[in-house]
Design a protein around this motif. Structure first.
Motif, mmCIF file in Angstrom:
data_model
loop_
_atom_site.group_PDB
_atom_site.id
_atom_site.type_symbol
_atom_site.label_atom_id
_atom_site.label_comp_id
_atom_site.label_asym_id
_atom_site.label_seq_id
_atom_site.Cartn_x
_atom_site.Cartn_y
_atom_site.Cartn_z
ATOM 1 N N PHE A 3 32.090 -23.773 0.971
ATOM 2 C CA PHE A 3 33.156 -23.292 0.103
ATOM 3 C C PHE A 3 32.597 -22.361 -0.963
ATOM 4 O O PHE A 3 31.610 -22.661 -1.612
ATOM 5 C CB PHE A 3 33.875 -24.460 -0.554
ATOM 6 C CG PHE A 3 34.954 -24.019 -1.493
ATOM 7 C CD1 PHE A 3 36.143 -23.513 -0.999
ATOM 8 C CD2 PHE A 3 34.769 -24.071 -2.860
ATOM 9 C CE1 PHE A 3 37.137 -23.083 -1.863
ATOM 10 C CE2 PHE A 3 35.761 -23.643 -3.722
ATOM 11 C CZ PHE A 3 36.942 -23.155 -3.228
ATOM 12 N N ILE A 4 33.258 -21.229 -1.132
ATOM 13 C CA ILE A 4 32.864 -20.251 -2.149
ATOM 14 C C ILE A 4 33.960 -20.206 -3.195
ATOM 15 O O ILE A 4 35.133 -20.012 -2.860
ATOM 16 C CB ILE A 4 32.685 -18.856 -1.526
ATOM 17 C CG1 ILE A 4 31.709 -18.926 -0.361
ATOM 18 C CG2 ILE A 4 32.228 -17.855 -2.570
ATOM 19 C CD1 ILE A 4 31.742 -17.715 0.530
ATOM 20 N N PRO A 5 33.614 -20.396 -4.474
ATOM 21 C CA PRO A 5 34.640 -20.326 -5.520
ATOM 22 C C PRO A 5 35.349 -18.974 -5.509
ATOM 23 O O PRO A 5 34.734 -17.933 -5.252
ATOM 24 C CB PRO A 5 33.851 -20.517 -6.814
ATOM 25 C CG PRO A 5 32.587 -21.188 -6.403
ATOM 26 C CD PRO A 5 32.296 -20.699 -5.007
ATOM 27 N N SER A 35 22.223 -18.799 -2.213
ATOM 28 C CA SER A 35 22.669 -20.066 -2.805
ATOM 29 C C SER A 35 23.093 -21.069 -1.733
ATOM 30 O O SER A 35 23.518 -22.176 -2.054
ATOM 31 C CB SER A 35 23.814 -19.822 -3.789
ATOM 32 O OG SER A 35 24.997 -19.461 -3.103
ATOM 33 N N GLY A 36 22.991 -20.679 -0.469
ATOM 34 C CA GLY A 36 23.288 -21.599 0.616
ATOM 35 C C GLY A 36 24.584 -21.323 1.338
ATOM 36 O O GLY A 36 24.963 -22.054 2.250
ATOM 37 N N ILE A 37 25.278 -20.267 0.967
ATOM 38 C CA ILE A 37 26.526 -19.910 1.630
ATOM 39 C C ILE A 37 26.205 -19.306 3.004
ATOM 40 O O ILE A 37 25.360 -18.424 3.118
ATOM 41 C CB ILE A 37 27.324 -18.882 0.789
ATOM 42 C CG1 ILE A 37 27.639 -19.424 -0.593
ATOM 43 C CG2 ILE A 37 28.572 -18.424 1.515
ATOM 44 C CD1 ILE A 37 28.565 -20.585 -0.619
ATOM 45 N N GLU A 38 26.882 -19.797 4.009
ATOM 46 C CA GLU A 38 26.713 -19.234 5.352
ATOM 47 C C GLU A 38 27.405 -17.870 5.406
ATOM 48 O O GLU A 38 28.533 -17.725 4.924
ATOM 49 C CB GLU A 38 27.347 -20.156 6.395
ATOM 50 C CG GLU A 38 26.647 -21.488 6.536
ATOM 51 C CD GLU A 38 25.279 -21.346 7.174
ATOM 52 O OE1 GLU A 38 25.096 -20.444 8.011
ATOM 53 O OE2 GLU A 38 24.399 -22.138 6.809
ATOM 54 N N PRO A 39 26.755 -16.861 5.992
ATOM 55 C CA PRO A 39 27.372 -15.529 6.073
ATOM 56 C C PRO A 39 28.753 -15.533 6.733
ATOM 57 O O PRO A 39 29.657 -14.834 6.280
ATOM 58 C CB PRO A 39 26.363 -14.719 6.895
ATOM 59 C CG PRO A 39 25.057 -15.391 6.628
ATOM 60 C CD PRO A 39 25.377 -16.853 6.505
ATOM 61 N N MET A 40 28.928 -16.327 7.775
ATOM 62 C CA MET A 40 30.237 -16.380 8.434
ATOM 63 C C MET A 40 31.286 -17.015 7.523
ATOM 64 O O MET A 40 32.452 -16.614 7.543
ATOM 65 C CB MET A 40 30.156 -17.134 9.760
ATOM 66 C CG MET A 40 29.433 -16.356 10.846
ATOM 67 S SD MET A 40 30.147 -14.733 11.175
ATOM 68 C CE MET A 40 31.708 -15.193 11.878
ATOM 69 N N GLN A 45 36.108 -16.504 4.328
ATOM 70 C CA GLN A 45 36.839 -16.754 3.089
ATOM 71 C C GLN A 45 37.253 -15.463 2.412
ATOM 72 O O GLN A 45 38.331 -15.391 1.811
ATOM 73 C CB GLN A 45 36.012 -17.630 2.156
ATOM 74 C CG GLN A 45 35.882 -19.041 2.688
ATOM 75 C CD GLN A 45 35.094 -19.938 1.773
ATOM 76 O OE1 GLN A 45 35.199 -19.850 0.555
ATOM 77 N NE2 GLN A 45 34.294 -20.809 2.356
ATOM 78 N N LEU A 46 36.431 -14.432 2.511
ATOM 79 C CA LEU A 46 36.809 -13.133 1.945
ATOM 80 C C LEU A 46 38.003 -12.560 2.702
ATOM 81 O O LEU A 46 38.952 -12.047 2.101
ATOM 82 C CB LEU A 46 35.621 -12.173 1.989
ATOM 83 C CG LEU A 46 35.769 -10.861 1.248
ATOM 84 C CD1 LEU A 46 36.066 -11.077 -0.225
ATOM 85 C CD2 LEU A 46 34.505 -10.029 1.408
#
Length: 82
Positions: A3-5, A35-40, A45-46
């Motif tokens: 999850f990305i804020p 920071s650990g966010i997966e590119p996919m 999410q974008l």
């Protein structure tokens, strides 16, 4: 981490819409991935954020972002509307 804020997604979208130099956009993406966010997950999410904005669903917490964030995104929507 998946999850990305919303604030971070909005920041990335603002950089892209402002035609900022590519280095700053890549730096923002790199920080998210480092920071650990997966590119996919980032892309998904974008894409969901943009889709929701185009559909008029603005429940993405823009009130917590600096003034003008929502305005820039809504101006993006207006450009797409023609």
């Amino acid at each position: 981490m998946g999850f990305i804020p919303d604030g971070k997604l909005v920041k990335l979208l603002e950089l892209a819409l402002s035609a900022d130099n590519v280095v700053n956009i890549v730096r923002c993406i790199r920080e998210l991935v480092d920071s650990g966010i997966e590119p996919m997950a980032l892309l998904s999410q974008l894409a969901n954020l943009i889709t929701d904005l185009l559909a008029g669903n603005c429940n993405h917490g823009f009130l917590g972002n600096p003034p003008g964030s929502a305005c820039k995104i809504f101006s993006f929507m207006n450009v797409l509307d023609g």
